[in-house]
Motif scaffolding. Structure first.
Motif, PDB file in Angstrom:
ATOM      1  N   SER A  62       1.050  -1.431   0.116  1.00  0.00           N
ATOM      2  CA  SER A  62       0.141   0.080  -0.016  1.00  0.00           C
ATOM      3  C   SER A  62       1.328   0.795   0.053  1.00  0.00           C
ATOM      4  O   SER A  62       2.146   0.937   0.538  1.00  0.00           O
ATOM      5  N   TYR A  63       0.794   2.467  -0.373  1.00  0.00           N
ATOM      6  CA  TYR A  63       1.500   3.607  -0.879  1.00  0.00           C
ATOM      7  C   TYR A  63      -0.593   4.579  -0.202  1.00  0.00           C
ATOM      8  O   TYR A  63      -1.214   4.808  -1.278  1.00  0.00           O
ATOM      9  N   ASN A  64       0.023   5.792  -0.010  1.00  0.00           N
ATOM     10  CA  ASN A  64      -0.940   7.143   0.849  1.00  0.00           C
ATOM     11  C   ASN A  64      -0.917   7.171  -0.963  1.00  0.00           C
ATOM     12  O   ASN A  64      -0.375   7.838  -1.954  1.00  0.00           O
ATOM     13  N   TRP A  65      -2.476   7.509  -0.698  1.00  0.00           N
ATOM     14  CA  TRP A  65      -3.140   8.122  -2.506  1.00  0.00           C
ATOM     15  C   TRP A  65      -4.028   9.417  -2.247  1.00  0.00           C
ATOM     16  O   TRP A  65      -3.324  10.724  -2.426  1.00  0.00           O
ATOM     17  N   HIS A  67      -6.436  11.660   0.229  1.00  0.00           N
ATOM     18  CA  HIS A  67      -7.095  11.769   1.529  1.00  0.00           C
ATOM     19  C   HIS A  67      -8.450  13.024   1.573  1.00  0.00           C
ATOM     20  O   HIS A  67      -8.458  13.741   1.015  1.00  0.00           O
ATOM     21  N   ARG A  72      -9.014   7.513   4.009  1.00  0.00           N
ATOM     22  CA  ARG A  72      -8.017   7.327   3.644  1.00  0.00           C
ATOM     23  C   ARG A  72      -8.003   6.097   2.557  1.00  0.00           C
ATOM     24  O   ARG A  72      -8.835   4.774   2.476  1.00  0.00           O
ATOM     25  N   ASN A  74      -5.376   3.730  -0.392  1.00  0.00           N
ATOM     26  CA  ASN A  74      -4.325   3.764  -0.392  1.00  0.00           C
ATOM     27  C   ASN A  74      -3.793   3.817  -1.992  1.00  0.00           C
ATOM     28  O   ASN A  74      -5.447   2.680  -2.421  1.00  0.00           O
ATOM     29  N   LYS A  76      -2.984   0.538  -3.868  1.00  0.00           N
ATOM     30  CA  LYS A  76      -3.380  -0.811  -2.834  1.00  0.00           C
ATOM     31  C   LYS A  76      -2.608  -1.828  -4.240  1.00  0.00           C
ATOM     32  O   LYS A  76      -3.582  -2.013  -4.977  1.00  0.00           O
TER      33      LYS A  76
END
Length: 713
Positions: A62-65, A67, A72, A74, A76
């Motif tokens: 997973s990566y922050n994507w 917000h 949230r 991600n 993924k």
């Protein structure tokens, strides 16, 4: 190398390949674009084979994507058994398609653009199967649709190719609207878009405020909205009309679209959300899939274009898979998806070889006796066709048997009389029709019209088998060793790019890749990985065999009669012709949609006839069915009058506002400004710079102060 790096490099090489090949404008490098693309596919397969996937648990990155408030989402990457088999399958099919394309498009000026589009297509499909949430999948879903538009309309100077590409793009946008609604509803239900969060226990039942809908009812609605997107992408009723027209693209591109990318994306998505498919939604999905398979198979029986037969066959087999997902037989559906990818890609590439040999003639009535001209293509076609029909010793026999077993179990679960029994009945009819149209195609394309296909196949196979045995005997015999080796070497030397491509796919269409037992799906390793129904009806293969023999006898006789009439210039008449036209035109669904479209635009008097002809809808509109005039009257008598009234009111108010602005607001502002200006002028005179005036002012001020003090005291 860790899985994250493997996936990154794998996707990166396809993306780089797209950019690189698109920039190759030099004619010398253009001819190398196919082989550059093949190298990319080989590297991709090597990377994929080194990817280790746990058999019991999912692996995700997973990566922050995004917000959005407290939500949230991600980016993924989800790797499980479903991802892994599709990840490998897409790249293997793409390899054979690219290999075949190097010869098929070797003289095309846009060959580098073609291979660039292929690499972008593979990149998009890999991104789709790796997606860990619905929103991420939707982005790649749209990119896959865009790539199909590019490939279908690759020969953009052809009017038919342009029209087919636009049609595919627009029909898929209709389905995508339903998919978007389904995504919103699933987010409302689960508060999450991750696939691993889609389990009934995670349902937030406190978030519902819909009248007349229970939480389960809303979930059914959400699944059906997602299925609306699947009907477009995987060409199911009622949005399947784009796929036959998509044959206007290059034949190898059609193979990739039909086998492992565009159309199977919908089945893949249904498999992803299968844990939350309710019983009601599953029944609807199964019925739509079963009905689609029958209607498409009927249309395939009456086609003369070699590619359109296979196109309707794809729609029919996708109906099989969709019905399997609806019944809950996810493993059997994915198994059939895998086998279908190999034999359908093989059939399309064989058809491409035939079309190339016939100088791009696609009418099967003008072919015949090609078994002597293209023997390798014929045997590859025969194996792939047998797999599509579901004959023993092929992978299609195992996958169709598993699906038919699941269908019979599903249809008889609640007793012999219920709506579910329609599913196995429809699938049985489809099996018969599949045998019928494939035998018809083999007779038209490869056999002499006066010969029996059974005798021809037996005699040709016997000669081939005897020749192979003789070659092996020569190799084993020391005296004739050089002769046997020479035969084998000469055979391999004479194989062309077309032959190697179709042989590879034909081998993959046999049983041994999936099971050690060619007669039972119970030993298939694929079904051990995916959950499947353990029910096994041993009588089903016998019924399918009887249907095949019946189809063989009927199909040959009717095909021979059909060809005789064609040569003599005879045509069907009466009710026979009506049914023929109804089936050949896929029950006029395409014409119906065109008619509905034109009902909402111009009337007959105002439609430009040349424009209507240009998009093949001449005569679609008729005065008694037109809705446009009624809307025009409503627009003229109500909407236009209302707008005119509102406009006049607005103009009157603007005039009043203008007067108020001029007389009151502007007048008041001007008066104040002029007053201040006059006051300033008067005050300015007191600042003249004359000392005597300042002294006079000072004396006056002192006298005033003295006078005030006297008055006070």
């Amino acid at each position: 190398m860790n899985p994250e790096s493997i996936i990154f490099y794998n996707l990166f090489i396809y993306l780089v390949g797209f950019v690189l090949l698109l920039s190759l404008n030099n004619s010398v490098f253009k001819q190398l674009s196919g082989w550059i693309s093949i190298v990319i596919s080989v590297l991709g397969i090597i990377f994929s084979s080194s990817l280790q996937v746990p058999s019991t648990e999912n692996f995700s990155i997973s990566y922050n994507w995004l917000h959005l408030g407290d939500t949230r989402i991600n980016f993924k990457i989800l790797i499980d058994n479903q991802t892994y088999f599709m990840y490998i399958l897409v790249q293997i099919i793409a390899f054979f398609v690219k290999l075949f394309s190097t010869k098929y498009l070797e003289h095309d000026d846009g060959i580098n653009r073609y291979f660039a589009f292929l690499n972008l297509f593979v990149f998009s499909m890999l991104g789709l199967v790796l997606a860990g949430n619905l929103l991420q999948l939707y982005l790649f879903w749209e990119l896959v649709g865009f790539c199909s538009y590019l490939l279908i309309g690759f020969w953009y100077t052809k009017k038919a190719a342009n029209s087919a590409a636009i049609k595919a793009f627009l029909i898929n946008r209709m389905g995508d609207a339903f998919l978007m609604v389904g995504i919103f509803l699933l987010f409302l239900i689960y508060g999450n878009l991750d696939f691993d969060a889609f389990i009934p226990e995670n349902m937030d039942k406190t978030a519902f405020g819909f009248p007349f809908l229970t939480p389960e009812g809303l979930q059914t609605l959400a699944v059906l909205m997602v299925f609306g997107g699947v009907t477009a992408k995987s060409a199911q009723l009622p949005l399947q009309i784009w796929l036959p027209d998509a044959m206007e693209g290059p034949t190898p591109a059609s193979a990739l679209i039909h086998a492992a990318t565009m159309v199977v994306a919908g089945v893949f998505l249904l498999g992803r959300i299968s844990p939350i498919i309710t019983a009601d939604a599953g029944l609807v999905i199964a019925l739509v899939g079963g009905l689609t398979s029958v209607l498409a198979a009927i249309s395939a029986v009456f086609q003369y274009d070699i590619k359109k037969v296979l196109a309707y066959s794809t729609i029919s087999q996708l109906g099989f898979m969709v019905a399997g997902i609806g019944m809950g037989a996810v493993g059997a559906s994915f198994f059939h998806l895998a086998t279908h990818a190999f034999f359908k890609a093989g059939l399309f590439l064989c058809a491409g070889a035939v079309i190339n040999y016939m100088h791009h003639e696609q009418d099967m009535r003008k072919m015949g006796n090609l078994i002597l001209k293209l023997p390798v293509v014929f045997y590859a076609y025969l194996i792939c066709a047998a797999s599509l029909i579901g004959l023993p010793f092929t992978s299609g026999f195992l996958s169709k048997d598993s699906l038919l077993n699941a269908a019979v179990a599903f249809g008889t679960k609640d007793g012999p009389i219920n709506i579910k029994i329609l599913i196995p009945v429809l699938m049985g009819i489809t099996s018969f029709l599949t045998s019928f149209y494939m035998i018809r195609q083999l007779v038209m394309v490869f056999f002499q019209r006066q010969e029996s296909p059974v005798d021809k196949i037996i005699s040709s196979t016997k000669r081939t088998f005897d020749g192979a045995i003789k070659s092996f005997q020569d190799i084993l015999n020391a005296d004739n060793e050089s002769l046997g080796e020479e035969k084998v070497i000469n055979f391999v030397r004479n194989l062309g790019v077309f032959d190697v491509s179709v042989i590879g796919l034909a081998i993959c269409s046999t049983w041994f890749l999936f099971s050690s037992n060619p007669f039972s799906f119970e030993d298939v390793w694929f079904l051990e990985v995916f959950q499947h129904d353990e029910t096994h009806f041993t009588w089903i293969p016998w019924v399918v065999g009887v249907l095949f023999i019946l189809a063989l006898l009927i199909s040959y006789n009717t095909t021979f009669e059909e060809l005789r009439r064609f040569y003599l210039g005879e045509f069907k008449t009466g009710s026979q012709r009506k049914f023929y036209l109804l089936s050949k035109n896929h029950f006029y669904m395409d014409s119906l949609y065109k008619k509905l479209f034109f009902m909402f635009i111009k009337s007959n008097e105002t439609v430009n006839s040349s424009h209507v002809d240009s998009i093949n809808v001449k005569g679609v509109t008729s005065g008694k069915f037109e809705i446009a005039p009624y809307f025009q009257r409503i627009e003229t008598n109500i909407v236009d009058r209302l707008i005119t009234k509102i406009t006049s009111i607005v103009l009157s108010l603007s005039e009043i506002s203008s007067k108020i602005d001029d007389k009151i607001i502007d007048g008041l502002v001007l008066k104040i400004s002029f007053g201040l200006k006059n006051l300033g002028d008067k005050i300015r005179k007191s600042q003249s710079g004359q000392i005597q005036l300042y002294l006079l002012g000072l004396v006056i001020i002192i006298l005033c102060i003295v006078f005030i003090k006297i008055l006070i005291f």
